[in-house]
Design an enzyme around this catalytic site. Sequence first.
Site, PDB file in Angstrom:
ATOM      1  N   SER A 194      -2.760 -31.976 -18.922  1.00 28.99           N
ATOM      2  CA  SER A 194      -2.976 -33.394 -19.180  1.00 28.99           C
ATOM      3  C   SER A 194      -4.400 -33.633 -19.690  1.00 28.99           C
ATOM      4  O   SER A 194      -4.790 -33.088 -20.710  1.00 28.99           O
ATOM      5  CB  SER A 194      -2.666 -34.203 -17.918  1.00 28.99           C
ATOM      6  OG  SER A 194      -2.544 -35.573 -18.202  1.00 28.99           O
ATOM      7  N   ASP A 349       7.637 -37.998 -21.890  1.00 31.96           N
ATOM      8  CA  ASP A 349       6.185 -38.015 -21.724  1.00 31.96           C
ATOM      9  C   ASP A 349       5.574 -38.686 -22.948  1.00 31.96           C
ATOM     10  O   ASP A 349       5.857 -38.291 -24.085  1.00 31.96           O
ATOM     11  CB  ASP A 349       5.680 -36.566 -21.592  1.00 31.96           C
ATOM     12  CG  ASP A 349       4.191 -36.472 -21.370  1.00 31.96           C
ATOM     13  OD1 ASP A 349       3.528 -37.518 -21.233  1.00 31.96           O
ATOM     14  OD2 ASP A 349       3.681 -35.337 -21.323  1.00 31.96           O
ATOM     15  N   HIS A 379       6.164 -35.936 -17.585  1.00 34.69           N
ATOM     16  CA  HIS A 379       4.737 -35.669 -17.405  1.00 34.69           C
ATOM     17  C   HIS A 379       4.397 -35.484 -15.920  1.00 34.69           C
ATOM     18  O   HIS A 379       4.777 -36.288 -15.085  1.00 34.69           O
ATOM     19  CB  HIS A 379       3.890 -36.807 -17.970  1.00 34.69           C
ATOM     20  CG  HIS A 379       2.433 -36.483 -18.018  1.00 34.69           C
ATOM     21  ND1 HIS A 379       1.854 -35.846 -19.084  1.00 34.69           N
ATOM     22  CD2 HIS A 379       1.433 -36.677 -17.122  1.00 34.69           C
ATOM     23  CE1 HIS A 379       0.569 -35.671 -18.849  1.00 34.69           C
ATOM     24  NE2 HIS A 379       0.283 -36.164 -17.657  1.00 34.69           N
TER      25      HIS A 379
END
Length: 406
Positions: A194, A349, A379
Amino acid sequence: MVVKSALVFVVVAVLLTYYCNEPVPPDIAHPTQFASFGVVMRTVWNMAILGEYLGIGTEPQNLRYILGSLIGAAQRVKGTSYREGLDCRDTMFNRVRVRVYEPVSVAKSGAKVPGLVYIHGGGWIMLSVDVFDELTARVAKELGIVVVSVEYRLAPEHVFPAAFDDCVAATKFFLQNAELYNVDRTRVGISGDSSGGNLAAAVTLALAKEKGLPKLKTQALIYPALQALDFNTPSYIDHGHLNTLSKEKMISYWLWYLNNDSSFKEVFGANNHTSEQLKKSQYAGYVDHKMVRPNLRPKVVTPVKKESIKFPEIPNIATILDPRFAPLMADDDDLKDLPPTFVMTCEYDVLRDDGVMYATRLRKAGVRVEHDHYERAFHGFLPQNDVNEVAETAVQNYISYLKKNL
């Protein structure tokens, strides 16, 4: 009395039903788990906002505390038996806090092994090496390598480039002092998830230009955040309503990292933080939707000099074109010398297309890329690998890639 009690029960039931009515994609793996994760994230955000309204901390501070407390409690129940066979110690690399994981067998033998720098996610504002302790320990243990997990400074107390600077400093120290940790300095890679994937990609770009340093062997990016130019990519449009990571929340993270001014959320959400000139420039080509939807016509762009681009009056807004902040904004020539790259993306995501576009551009630049995409994942799903077989498969594939490329 009975009628009043019944009425209260109905009202509470209706409110709970409304609150827990989490949008769930029809083909998602483990829909109940997905919905629960979404409800938890929405609850944490609402508590953080309420806390700020009541004068109890700021929204990002509250997010950091609440989510950190929840994860910490779960980890204490689980224990740290997974560290068995590892020497784990917290130390400083160039005045940056890190945690080093070294297999005991490596320390005893003195043999030189590969190394990996890991940079945790959390929207640049929260989470820590503790949250990712199990994953980093597993990588060190299964591969028999030394892993360095970086505890970089967090936004918004420390806006860009603080986190980037910390990660560069720690990585350079590791490369320069690899032998002290029984590591072969020519076999050091970098990874992150991320926002950590953002930082890992940014460090890789920066160090590729450094002279006198060993080159990073590989970069492994897990659902990375790579651009803040276009918040209307297909994945933002299709999945921006999901509470696992919504478009609104992702924009908040970017703003806290950029300038700590959330008043521009709506401006960014409408893509009005750029200009018509910028939307027709080569930078718009770097996020061309055709890379995601091949049936679209390619974007026609006109190359412009970065210093000539005009922006709206937003603090630090020109930073969105800085590859240290948004790696997808790197020019094509800067991509050519990057190491073999692993990119993991998930269908559900908002950041899916960031990863797809980066993988596409890297391949076009001649970089060897392995793109690992999960159609039924979302995600942040990776830490759920003990209860989600898709996540466990993803972890295994990630570790397998590292084994072959370090």
